[in-house]
Design a protein around this motif. Sequence first.
Motif, mmCIF file in Angstrom:
data_model
loop_
_atom_site.group_PDB
_atom_site.id
_atom_site.type_symbol
_atom_site.label_atom_id
_atom_site.label_comp_id
_atom_site.label_asym_id
_atom_site.label_seq_id
_atom_site.Cartn_x
_atom_site.Cartn_y
_atom_site.Cartn_z
ATOM 1 N N PRO A 1 -0.083 4.724 1.867
ATOM 2 C CA PRO A 1 -0.239 4.879 1.048
ATOM 3 C C PRO A 1 0.188 3.908 -0.124
ATOM 4 O O PRO A 1 0.456 2.645 0.293
ATOM 5 C CB PRO A 1 1.226 5.752 0.387
ATOM 6 C CG PRO A 1 1.693 5.856 1.064
ATOM 7 C CD PRO A 1 1.648 5.328 2.598
ATOM 8 N N LYS B 1 0.363 11.745 0.325
ATOM 9 C CA LYS B 1 0.928 11.552 -0.974
ATOM 10 C C LYS B 1 2.073 10.094 -1.075
ATOM 11 O O LYS B 1 2.921 10.266 0.090
ATOM 12 C CB LYS B 1 1.722 12.934 -1.378
ATOM 13 C CG LYS B 1 2.534 12.076 -2.958
ATOM 14 C CD LYS B 1 3.928 13.820 -3.654
ATOM 15 C CE LYS B 1 3.827 13.445 -4.586
ATOM 16 N NZ LYS B 1 4.661 14.540 -5.160
ATOM 17 N N GLU C 1 0.380 17.893 2.517
ATOM 18 C CA GLU C 1 1.010 16.892 2.090
ATOM 19 C C GLU C 1 1.871 16.765 2.490
ATOM 20 O O GLU C 1 2.994 17.152 2.632
ATOM 21 C CB GLU C 1 1.170 18.164 0.687
ATOM 22 C CG GLU C 1 -0.609 18.358 0.355
ATOM 23 C CD GLU C 1 -0.433 19.347 -0.837
ATOM 24 O OE1 GLU C 1 0.459 19.789 -0.933
ATOM 25 O OE2 GLU C 1 -1.660 19.507 -1.514
ATOM 26 N N ARG D 1 4.757 12.810 2.117
ATOM 27 C CA ARG D 1 5.418 11.683 1.202
ATOM 28 C C ARG D 1 5.579 10.746 2.073
ATOM 29 O O ARG D 1 6.314 10.679 3.192
ATOM 30 C CB ARG D 1 6.578 12.288 0.515
ATOM 31 C CG ARG D 1 6.100 13.547 -0.393
ATOM 32 C CD ARG D 1 7.617 13.553 -1.391
ATOM 33 N NE ARG D 1 9.270 13.775 -1.217
ATOM 34 C CZ ARG D 1 9.697 13.926 -1.285
ATOM 35 N NH1 ARG D 1 9.603 13.309 -3.186
ATOM 36 N NH2 ARG D 1 11.346 13.585 -1.134
ATOM 37 N N THR E 1 -4.966 15.241 2.921
ATOM 38 C CA THR E 1 -4.065 14.180 0.760
ATOM 39 C C THR E 1 -2.689 13.952 1.976
ATOM 40 O O THR E 1 -2.001 14.924 2.702
ATOM 41 C CB THR E 1 -3.789 15.787 0.604
ATOM 42 O OG1 THR E 1 -5.500 16.021 0.309
ATOM 43 C CG2 THR E 1 -3.319 15.177 -0.570
ATOM 44 N N ALA F 1 -0.836 4.170 -3.888
ATOM 45 C CA ALA F 1 -0.129 4.102 -5.500
ATOM 46 C C ALA F 1 0.214 6.094 -4.977
ATOM 47 O O ALA F 1 0.360 5.824 -4.075
ATOM 48 C CB ALA F 1 -1.834 4.620 -6.433
ATOM 49 N N VAL F 2 1.049 5.439 -6.567
ATOM 50 C CA VAL F 2 2.251 6.606 -6.018
ATOM 51 C C VAL F 2 1.207 8.031 -6.506
ATOM 52 O O VAL F 2 0.038 8.271 -7.303
ATOM 53 C CB VAL F 2 2.742 6.719 -7.343
ATOM 54 C CG1 VAL F 2 3.471 8.055 -7.302
ATOM 55 C CG2 VAL F 2 4.218 5.537 -6.793
ATOM 56 N N GLY F 3 1.591 9.327 -6.158
ATOM 57 C CA GLY F 3 0.502 10.039 -5.407
ATOM 58 C C GLY F 3 -0.234 11.268 -4.584
ATOM 59 O O GLY F 3 -0.468 10.291 -3.831
ATOM 60 N N LYS F 4 -0.783 11.661 -5.359
ATOM 61 C CA LYS F 4 -2.100 12.222 -3.736
ATOM 62 C C LYS F 4 -3.251 11.615 -3.675
ATOM 63 O O LYS F 4 -3.883 10.885 -4.572
ATOM 64 C CB LYS F 4 -2.179 13.990 -4.300
ATOM 65 C CG LYS F 4 -0.536 14.420 -4.103
ATOM 66 C CD LYS F 4 -1.697 15.863 -4.208
ATOM 67 C CE LYS F 4 -0.574 17.078 -3.914
ATOM 68 N NZ LYS F 4 -1.037 18.215 -4.535
ATOM 69 N N THR F 5 -3.605 11.176 -2.246
ATOM 70 C CA THR F 5 -4.705 10.435 -1.721
ATOM 71 C C THR F 5 -5.378 11.736 -0.581
ATOM 72 O O THR F 5 -4.778 12.325 0.223
ATOM 73 C CB THR F 5 -4.011 9.212 -0.991
ATOM 74 O OG1 THR F 5 -3.719 8.668 -2.574
ATOM 75 C CG2 THR F 5 -5.614 8.102 -1.044
ATOM 76 N N ILE G 1 4.747 7.961 -2.648
ATOM 77 C CA ILE G 1 6.219 8.079 -3.504
ATOM 78 C C ILE G 1 6.858 6.243 -3.626
ATOM 79 O O ILE G 1 6.479 5.295 -2.927
ATOM 80 C CB ILE G 1 7.003 8.962 -2.458
ATOM 81 C CG1 ILE G 1 7.656 8.096 -1.705
ATOM 82 C CG2 ILE G 1 6.477 9.894 -2.567
ATOM 83 C CD1 ILE G 1 9.144 8.876 -1.713
#
Length: 482
Positions: A449, A478, A391, A393, A476, A451-455, A480
């Motif tokens: 990433p 994330k 996790e 960012r 996972t 998109a915003v949020g977790k993937t 931002i």
Amino acid sequence: MTIARVVVSLAFLACIARETWASDQWPMFQQNASHNGFMPVPLDPSRFHSLWDADLGGASLNPVTGADGLVFVTQRGYFGVQSLFTLNARNGSVRWSVDYEGVFSVNPPSYGFGNVYIQTCNNAGDTYLRSYRARDGRFRFRTLHGAQWERYSAPTIFDGAVYVDGGEYGGMYSFDAVSGSEGWYVGLPQYDGWTPAVDAGHTYAYLGEYAPGLYVFDRISGTPAYTIVDPNFRWDGWTMGPAPVLDGQGGAFTIHDGRLTKWDLKGQAIAWQLFSTFSGEPAVHGGVVYAIDAGTFAAYDRKTGERQWAVEIPNDNLGGNIVVTQTHAFVSGAKAVYCIDLDAKSSIWSWPSPGALAIAEGTLYIAGVDGVVHAIGLGVQDISVPVSFAEGRSRLGIPVTRSLTIRNFGDHPLQITSVTSSSTLFEVPTKGFTIAAHGQKAVPVTFTPAAVGKTGATLTVASDDPNESSVTTHLTGKGIAP
């Protein structure tokens, strides 16, 4: 085939949690919570070879536990100084150890969630379930529980809980595997020397006088489910010895006072009993129950109890536990350890040091009464994967690259055929490669990433392991906002 073990670890940014999944470990009594003694590997005896011997001081040893490149073993003593040793599976060197002075018994260890668990017994008020971090011996917890002067088999670990024999007048405990807090306790006939069998719904204990039978409890609450009475029980001491063996098909098996018994868990009755001179701990695989009768290795039909075949070892008397693989079985006698070819139905290899047996990560371990652990390489590939949840960012559209490190703990080259990602957001090279014995390779993994949020994504590592052709790592990331 070659000896090989793979560990996959991945770090994205700063926040990482790891949990290990590996079917080829030996984390507790008779390999798993069912205690079936089965290791799902095919073997080629022409590749068996000695790896190392570790002399731990002459005291008799309890059965070992093996996981994550480590071997855990305790001394079986009587007061004095008894120790827990953690050995390097590669060369047998001591990674760390704990000494217990003036303790009545230090019992066999179990492994789970990156921790090692043991019970030390010193009568009421001084008996504990203890936990240490496996890699460095860091203390986790010490939980007091009831006891008298007792010995135990290794704790049984299942779904975040540790189940053990204990109680001042006999019983079973459930403890939280992380905190050590007591979940429940149930009273049982006062015996030592056993450990529960556990499945998704229940815990099982086979005990004798004054109310002999197979005791079954709800695994979560400890509420009694049912008891199957054993009308033919014959008392032979207050130590039970072997634990129930679950076959995963609604049956359980026990050996006591010379009898091999099958328990029908669905019908809640005894399915069959064989009255002879059985001893030790049975093993179960497929439709066959393997047991020692009158010092002879024998195979029985799981459903009917009919004897199918047997192997007698000249000038030796077999005993102890049985370890079964897809192609062979191992059993110890008073003079040596023997390998039984299950197709040829004959002994085809031996090692001149008897003891308690375990197979972990491609190695046969023999824990001897002379205080020596013998490690025998079995010549099989073995892939294990520490599963990493990452996790971190990263700003949208900006790639971040970290390394996926694949390690080969085996003593022969390992062929990785591919490493693939389930998502284009996590890119990895897909071509195969070879890792040298005891080597490692860092594979770049790039997270971008969108998109915003977790993937989330799944990485699949494919190799030439005969029973685990692919293993997975879950990721996972994330995203931002810019």
